[in-house]
Design an enzyme around this catalytic site. Structure first.
Site, PDB file in Angstrom:
ATOM      1  CD  GLU A  49      -2.849  -0.479   2.423  1.00 40.17           C
ATOM      2  OE1 GLU A  49      -2.926   0.621   3.176  1.00 40.17           O
ATOM      3  OE2 GLU A  49      -3.686  -1.323   2.962  1.00 40.17           O
ATOM      4  CG  ASP A  60      -3.827   8.534   8.325  1.00 40.50           C
ATOM      5  OD1 ASP A  60      -3.651   6.944   8.501  1.00 40.50           O
ATOM      6  OD2 ASP A  60      -3.935   9.032   7.126  1.00 40.50           O
ATOM      7  CE1 TYR A 174      -7.641  -1.798   6.661  1.00 42.04           C
ATOM      8  CE2 TYR A 174      -6.403  -1.266   4.628  1.00 42.04           C
ATOM      9  CZ  TYR A 174      -6.534  -1.305   6.166  1.00 42.04           C
ATOM     10  OH  TYR A 174      -5.547  -0.593   6.744  1.00 42.04           O
TER      11      TYR A 174
END
Ligand SMILES: Cc1ncc(COP(=O)(O)O)c(C=O)c1O
Lengths: 256, 400
Positions: A49, A60, A174
């Site tokens: 990735e 994040d 995911y």
């Protein structure tokens, strides 16, 4: 079959799980990123990735936020990342996934981005702030040009959401292991096992688990529950400290 | 009301091509839960009665519609009315939304609320709502704003809220929103995010608009009573867009000029401003599709305004749609114009406006002077200026 789907299929035949490291493009430089990709492949990564830096990475945690900031300071843009992939494709065929927030893609032009990504050798895209409900344009274009679209599920996901996300995802699904942002603390909880079971019931697509996996023993636990393990913050941290990532990635490989 | 303006947003939260939901999947169940709760309680008699009572006895509504006679006479044009949101408890319109969301959070069984704040007004309003509803409260605020709005930081702490400094990115409102969204993503099971403006992922733009629309509903009744007719023009400042949509919404079906005033900072050419319509382009940011100040690579640009509450890179999606429909016109006032208006209103009327509201006053001054004496203009005085006094003194080089 896409290169990503192929990878999962072959791993399955040998009873192995996919190791999917994440690194930020251009952190600390594009040249370094190129070398990391070679190193990661050699250390046993199955899919890589590649982060695309963004000014406001709201999914994040501090470690990867720092990587976004450093890459932006180095002048890295989506265009430059696409160019990097094109360069890398001269030396490796490892599946590459871009992890980018939506606005850089939107500004680029969704269809133009998909075409350029495929032409450069990108295999799939993960957009953490894009849900299938808003992704018609990306999905249409990606299907036409054979780019995998990997969407995310979380411990909070309801059966409705699981159905929707599983349907929209190609390559793999995911699963975000924690209710939280990247770099959070992993806990292998009941809801996680339950959600993974629900996903598996709904879909035959491979499921990779990421967010919060930072140690070989954690990777081993996750590998027992899913088809792939994504490790981001722990690698990005080593890179930010100027340390080698080789040994760590090899230890992950051994563990899963 | 015209059909195309009436039923918005659509099911997915779109106002035409704007709005929607651009968030991590983790938040989707929470947004769906919030949407359901909001739909339920906006028709729940008990909830509405409680809210109405608190609006009256706690916030101090209806706020007056004040005829600014001196200012009108000095300008020699339109009759200027000020909608006195500065007289709301805690000093700005923000409480209309924050209190309602705090009550909603309580109904939803959340034990903690969080919020972002720029000027500190929304933070204070949320901390107040939390104190009243008996909820835990944490406020995210950029370190640059903490410096500019020290007084409000202390007020929030007095009210029992935890104020968390955000030290990344531009250290202003947008970074505070990022942090609040990260917190919400992590603590979504027990936490409600009290977003402070008509922005973000659906249902926030519609919900905040509805909670603020009390401003326009009152103003409409008040002006009809005072003047026996509707106003000719409405003016409000636009940060995320909540006080403006709150005033305008009740007038959308009328043929009235409506003007939203953004922060012109040091001027558009300088690049240091927060005028999204004058200087931005279509983008996706912090939950919705809207106009955005961004570079060619889709990264969000830094913004500047003398007023922290307008210092933001994007704008509520409904505003984009109403602009396309030509229902609302958007312009901007520079820092200098706002500072002049700040002093003008203080001297002529004895009302110190918030620097945000001073942007609306600046545009009002321009418009009123070229309108005839029979025409009526309403300016939304979204907040009072006490919080800005220190910063204005600093700008003027005065040591307090
Ligand atoms: C007094 C005041 N007016 C206006 C604003 C701008 O926000 P909005 O556009 O949502 O009304 C703020 C924001 O903090 C404010 O404090």
């Amino acid at each position: 079959m896409s290169r990503i789907a192929q990878t999962f299929k072959e791993l399955k035949k040998t009873g192995k799980k996919a190791l999917i490291p994440y690194i930020m493009s251009g952190d600390p430089s594009l040249k370094a990123t190129k070398k990391f990709i070679t190193d990661l492949e050699r250390a046993g990564a199955d899919i890589i990735e590649l982060g695309v830096p963004f000014s406001d990475p709201l999914a994040d945690g501090p470690t990867i936020q720092g990587a976004h900031e450093r890459a932006l300071q180095n002048g890295i843009t989506l265009k430059k990342v696409l160019h990097l992939v094109k360069e890398i494709r001269k030396t490796t065929q490892i599946p590459l996934i871009l992890m980018t927030y939506y606005n850089p893609v939107f500004k680029f032009g969704v269809d133009a981005f998909v075409r350029k990504a495929v032409e450069s050798g990108v295999d799939g895209v993960i957009v953490p702030d894009l849900i299938p409900d808003e992704a018609d344009e990306l999905i249409d274009s990606a299907r036409r040009h054979n780019l995998d679209t990997i969407f995310l599920l979380a411990p909070t996901s309801t059966p409705d959401r699981i159905k929707k996300v599983a349907r929209a995802s190609t390559g793999f699904i995911y699963y975000v292991s924690i209710t939280g942002i990247t770099g959070g603390k992993l806990s292998v909880s009941r809801p996680m096992k339950e959600t993974l079971r629900l996903i598996k019931k709904r879909s035959k697509k491979p499921v990779a688990v990421g967010f919060g996996i930072s140690k070989p023993d954690e990777a081993a636990t996750i590998a027992g529950l899913a088809d792939g393990v994504v490790v981001g913050s722990a690698i990005v941290k080593l890179i930010s400290q100027g340390k080698s990532i080789d040994k760590f990635v090899k230890s992950l490989r051994k563990a899963i | 009301m015209k059909k195309e303006l009436e039923n918005l947003p659509d099911k997915k939260g779109h106002f035409g091509q704007y709005g929607g939901r651009f968030v991590p999947e983790t938040l989707m169940p929470a947004l769906i839960e919030l949407e359901k709760a909001y739909k339920k309680y906006r028709e729940d008699k008990e909830f509405l009665t409680k809210l109405a009572l608190l609006q009256k006895d706690y916030i101090g509504r209806p706020t007056p519609l004040y005829h600014a006679q001196q200012l009108s006479e000095q300008l020699g044009g339109a009759k200027i009315y000020l909608k006195r949101e500065d007289l709301c408890h805690t000093g700005a319109h923000k409480i209309n939304n924050a209190l309602a969301q705090a009550l909603l959070a309580k109904k939803m069984g959340k034990r903690r609320i969080i919020a972002e704040t720029g000027a500190g007004q929304h933070g204070v309003a949320t901390a107040t709502g939390a104190a009243l509803a008996g909820l835990e409260c944490e406020i995210y605020m950029g370190s640059e704003d903490i410096r500019r709005q020290a007084l409000n930081v202390f007020r929030m702490r007095l009210l029992g809220a935890k104020v968390t400094e955000v030290n990344i990115g531009s250290r202003t409102l947008k970074d505070a929103i990022n942090e609040a969204l990260r917190d919400w993503t992590t603590n979504v099971q027990n936490t409600h995010y009290v977003l402070g403006t008509a922005f973000g992922p659906h249902p926030y733009p519609a919900m905040v608009r509805d909670f603020q629309s009390v401003i326009g509903k009152e103003a409409r009744q008040q002006i009809l009573k005072k003047e026996g007719k509707l106003p000719d023009c409405l003016i409000a400042c636009v940060g995320g867009g909540s006080n403006s949509i709150g005033l305008f919404y009740a007038f959308l079906k009328d043929k009235i000029k409506m003007i939203g005033v953004e922060a012109g900072g040091h001027g558009i050419a300088s690049g240091e401003h927060a005028a999204r319509f004058a200087g931005g382009s279509l983008g996706v940011f912090q939950g919705c599709k809207s106009y955005l100040l961004q570079n060619d690579d889709g990264n969000v640009l830094g913004t500047h305004s003398v007023s922290a509450g307008l210092d933001y890179a994007s704008v509520g999606p409904e505003h984009c749609y109403l602009r396309d429909m030509k229902k609302i016109e958007y312009t901007y006032a520079t820092d200098d114009e706002a500072l002049k208006a700040f002093e003008l209103l203080s001297r002529t009327e004895g009302i110190i406006p918030a620097l945000e509201s001073a942007h609306a006053i600046a545009e009002g001054v321009k418009r009123a002077s070229v309108m005839n004496k029979k025409s009526v203009l309403i300016i939304n005085l979204s907040g009072r200026g006490d919080k800005d006094v220190q910063e204005v003194a600093r700008i003027k080089g005065i040591n307090l």
